[in-house]
Design a protein around this motif. Structure first.
Motif, PDB file in Angstrom:
ATOM      1  N   HIS A  83       0.825  -1.215   0.000  1.00  0.00           N
ATOM      2  CA  HIS A  83       0.000   0.000   0.000  1.00  0.00           C
ATOM      3  C   HIS A  83       0.859   1.266   0.000  1.00  0.00           C
ATOM      4  CE1 HIS A  83      -3.460   2.579   0.731  1.00  0.00           C
ATOM      5  NE2 HIS A  83      -2.747   3.191   1.669  1.00  0.00           N
TER       6      HIS A  83
ATOM      7  N   SER B 262     -12.798   1.186  -3.891  1.00  0.00           N
ATOM      8  CA  SER B 262     -13.719   0.759  -2.849  1.00  0.00           C
ATOM      9  C   SER B 262     -13.971   1.925  -1.907  1.00  0.00           C
ATOM     10  CB  SER B 262     -13.137  -0.418  -2.060  1.00  0.00           C
ATOM     11  OG  SER B 262     -13.844  -0.613  -0.844  1.00  0.00           O
TER      12      SER B 262
ATOM     13  N   ASP C 294     -13.247   0.893   1.785  1.00  0.00           N
ATOM     14  CA  ASP C 294     -11.833   0.941   2.167  1.00  0.00           C
ATOM     15  C   ASP C 294     -11.180   2.290   1.885  1.00  0.00           C
ATOM     16  OD1 ASP C 294     -11.949  -1.785   2.848  1.00  0.00           O
ATOM     17  OD2 ASP C 294     -11.570  -2.369   0.774  1.00  0.00           O
TER      18      ASP C 294
ATOM     19  N   ARG D  24      -9.863   3.336  -0.928  1.00  0.00           N
ATOM     20  CA  ARG D  24      -8.592   3.112  -1.605  1.00  0.00           C
ATOM     21  C   ARG D  24      -8.811   2.487  -2.988  1.00  0.00           C
ATOM     22  NH1 ARG D  24      -5.194  -1.017   2.018  1.00  0.00           N
ATOM     23  NH2 ARG D  24      -5.450   0.764   3.417  1.00  0.00           N
TER      24      ARG D  24
ATOM     25  N   THR E 161      -7.365  -0.264  -5.697  1.00  0.00           N
ATOM     26  CA  THR E 161      -6.582  -1.487  -5.842  1.00  0.00           C
ATOM     27  C   THR E 161      -6.207  -1.621  -7.308  1.00  0.00           C
ATOM     28  OG1 THR E 161      -7.659  -2.598  -3.991  1.00  0.00           O
ATOM     29  CG2 THR E 161      -6.554  -3.982  -5.614  1.00  0.00           C
TER      30      THR E 161
ATOM     31  N   THR F   9      -2.099  -1.071  -3.710  1.00  0.00           N
ATOM     32  CA  THR F   9      -3.225  -0.213  -3.333  1.00  0.00           C
ATOM     33  C   THR F   9      -2.721   1.180  -2.986  1.00  0.00           C
ATOM     34  OG1 THR F   9      -3.119  -0.818  -0.982  1.00  0.00           O
ATOM     35  CG2 THR F   9      -4.511  -2.181  -2.412  1.00  0.00           C
TER      36      THR F   9
ATOM     37  N   ARG G  73     -11.825  11.359   3.565  1.00  0.00           N
ATOM     38  CA  ARG G  73     -11.253  10.139   3.009  1.00  0.00           C
ATOM     39  C   ARG G  73     -11.481  10.019   1.514  1.00  0.00           C
ATOM     40  NH1 ARG G  73     -14.695   5.509   3.251  1.00  0.00           N
ATOM     41  NH2 ARG G  73     -13.245   4.355   4.572  1.00  0.00           N
TER      42      ARG G  73
ATOM     43  N   SER H 215     -15.657  -4.614  -1.180  1.00  0.00           N
ATOM     44  CA  SER H 215     -14.333  -4.206  -0.741  1.00  0.00           C
ATOM     45  C   SER H 215     -13.334  -4.458  -1.853  1.00  0.00           C
ATOM     46  CB  SER H 215     -13.900  -4.979   0.513  1.00  0.00           C
ATOM     47  OG  SER H 215     -12.546  -4.735   0.823  1.00  0.00           O
TER      48      SER H 215
ATOM     49  N   ALA I 242     -10.134  -4.896  -1.324  1.00  0.00           N
ATOM     50  CA  ALA I 242      -9.121  -5.828  -0.827  1.00  0.00           C
ATOM     51  C   ALA I 242      -9.704  -7.242  -0.773  1.00  0.00           C
ATOM     52  CB  ALA I 242      -8.650  -5.381   0.557  1.00  0.00           C
ATOM     53  N   ARG I 243      -9.605  -7.954  -1.884  1.00  0.00           N
ATOM     54  CA  ARG I 243     -10.195  -9.280  -1.964  1.00  0.00           C
ATOM     55  C   ARG I 243      -9.175 -10.272  -2.543  1.00  0.00           C
ATOM     56  NH1 ARG I 243     -12.036  -6.115  -6.027  1.00  0.00           N
ATOM     57  NH2 ARG I 243     -11.820  -6.866  -8.158  1.00  0.00           N
TER      58      ARG I 243
END
Length: 495
Positions: free
Chosen positions: A5, A111, A114, A116, A118, A133, A416, A492, A494-495
């Motif tokens: 990240h 996402s 999150d 962020r 990816t 990410t 964010r 998400s 992050a998968r």
């Protein structure tokens, strides 16, 4: 799969990517970042193109970065000098330590849960898939396809016994010394190739279907060179830069407001070198100045080559290729040993990367460009694209500064996510680039649109953008900021 990240990922290590990384280090110290470059070297355009005479068609006092003076004597620089300038800038600022070569971004997914991006990346020659990410994605891959340029489907091209090469695919083994060469095209690449190749070729013919407006510009900027003798480099660079910015803006205004005056100025410059007996129909396009990009030649090198007889211009249409060369519709056959197809580029949005936002596919033609640097309904992403009527880096510097301002503003206020939202029902769509050039018209329907009013209107004006992007309010009612996960966000990355 291990996922690394970063606060910011920059895609592309050309002028805009290296410049963007320098701005990020300066304005957002402490942010972690990496620069992803799909090729094996930095420099972008100036590393890819290796054809004879490759040079800028903008002066280096405006094509150079606003934070690093151009100190060489030549204002119109050759490709290797520009590549060296990019490399030196990266090395001096430590950016070269953050570049990851042979990293091609194929897909990016956002996402909101999150907050962020990816990125799915192909790494190395094996195209190993890796995942990175980031909280903010800054796209600087340029605007055209590095895999290859545009070549029309010429009838009979397979019959030609010599070699055919596109300038984007030029290699050191292309021989033209003492040979007859035909360069097809009338844009910046063609007018660069012709005088350079004519120095060693037996003869060079520039074959054009449609003429271009061509202006001569001094290769050396006497004022900039004089100022450097009495002022510090940064001060001299500042004055030379603004002199050239204002000069370009003035002549662009003349071209659009008084096209006949501009035509007269161009013709006068051509006659000064070519004389009164030259056939000036070869420089009389059927469109107005700046409907397409104006071509510049340093010290009139193209005109001098034509006058010497080492090269010529032919305005005609191609009937077909033959074993010996090209048969024209007029009946003339151009004999050639080498044919160079300087017939244009293929535009490519965001380096060919696809994207999703919260699982929904981003369809670029259905989006709208915000300030010429972000995309409607796509969070935490900006992109660098330069001007069509001025130097590329002028706009890219401003976009990088704005991106840094935006990141710092979000940090200071605990946001964010920031997303341009198109909520004005009276907003009308327009093409993002108002150019009649073939390379634009072939691909413009694949790009985001622009609006008919700010901040969705794309200015081709450095002074306006300077005030809007450097000093304008970030919270303008169009950028939507969020501290919490937006309602309806699912899934998400992050998968």
């Amino acid at each position: 799969m291990a996922v690394e990240h970063f606060d910011v990922l920059i895609v592309g290590a050309g002028l805009s990517g290296v410049g963007g990384a320098c701005h990020l280090q300066n304005h957002c110290p402490g942010k972690t970042y990496a620069v992803l470059e799909m090729r094996e070297a930095m420099g972008g355009t100036w590393d890819l193109f290796r054809y004879p005479g490759i040079r800028s068609d903008s002066d280096m006092f405006t094509l150079g970065f606003n934070f690093r003076p151009w100190t060489q004597a030549k204002a119109i620089a050759d490709g290797p000098s520009i590549r060296q300038y990019v490399q030196d800038t990266a090395r001096e600022n430590g950016v070269d330590q953050h570049i990851r070569y042979e990293h091609k971004v194929v897909h990016a997914s956002w996402s909101s849960i999150d907050a962020r991006w990816t990125l799915d990346v192909e790494r190395g020659r094996s195209k190993e898939r890796v995942r990175l990410t980031c909280g903010f994605l800054y796209m600087c891959p340029g605007y055209y396809d590095y895999a290859g340029g545009y070549t029309p489907d010429f009838p009979g091209i397979g019959d030609f016994k010599g070699r055919v090469v596109h300038p984007q695919k030029w290699t050191p083994d292309v021989e033209y010394k003492g040979k007859k060469v035909v360069v097809i095209g009338s844009g910046a690449t063609a007018i660069t190739l012709v005088p350079e190749m004519a120095k060693d070729a037996a003869h060079v013919t520039m074959l054009q279907r449609t003429p271009s407006y061509v202006a001569s510009l001094p290769e050396r900027d006497w004022l900039a060179n004089a100022l450097r003798k009495v002022l510090p480099d940064k001060v001299a660079y500042f004055f030379a830069r603004w002199k050239n910015v204002l000069r370009t803006m003035f002549f662009y205004w003349v071209a659009r407001a008084h096209p006949n005056v501009m035509k007269g100025l161009l013709r006068a410059g051509q006659k000064e070198v070519l004389g009164k007996d030259f056939d000036y129909t070869h420089f009389r396009p059927p469109y107005q100045p700046w409907d397409q990009r104006l071509c510049l030649v340093p010290d009139g090198d193209l005109f001098k080559s034509l006058r010497s007889g080492k090269s010529e211009i032919v305005t005609d249409h191609i009937e077909r290729f033959t074993a010996r060369g090209i048969q024209l519709k007029s009946g003339r056959e151009l004999e050639a040993d080498l044919i160079v197809t300087a017939t244009g580029l293929k535009l490519l949005l965001l380096g060919g990367m696809t994207a999703t936002v919260d699982g929904h596919h981003v369809d670029p033609p259905k989006t709208m460009s915000y300030r010429g640097m972000m995309v409607s309904d796509v969070p935490n992403l900006s992109f660098a694209v330069g001007y069509t009527n001025a130097s590329w880096t002028l706009k890219c510097d401003l976009v990088a500064e704005y991106t840094c301002r935006l990141i710092n503003y979000m940090d200071a206020n605990g946001y964010r996510q920031c997303t341009p939202r198109r909520t004005d029902p009276t907003l009308k769509e327009e093409p993002i680039i108002d150019f009649s050039s073939g390379y634009v018209q072939r691909s413009i329907d694949q790009f985001p649109r622009q609006g008919n009013k700010v901040p969705w209107k794309l200015h081709q004006n450095y002074v306006k953008d300077l005030f809007n992007l450097r000093y304008g309010s970030l919270d303008d009612g169009v950028l939507e900021f969020a501290r919490e996960v937006p309602a309806g966000a699912v899934g998400s990355a992050a998968r």
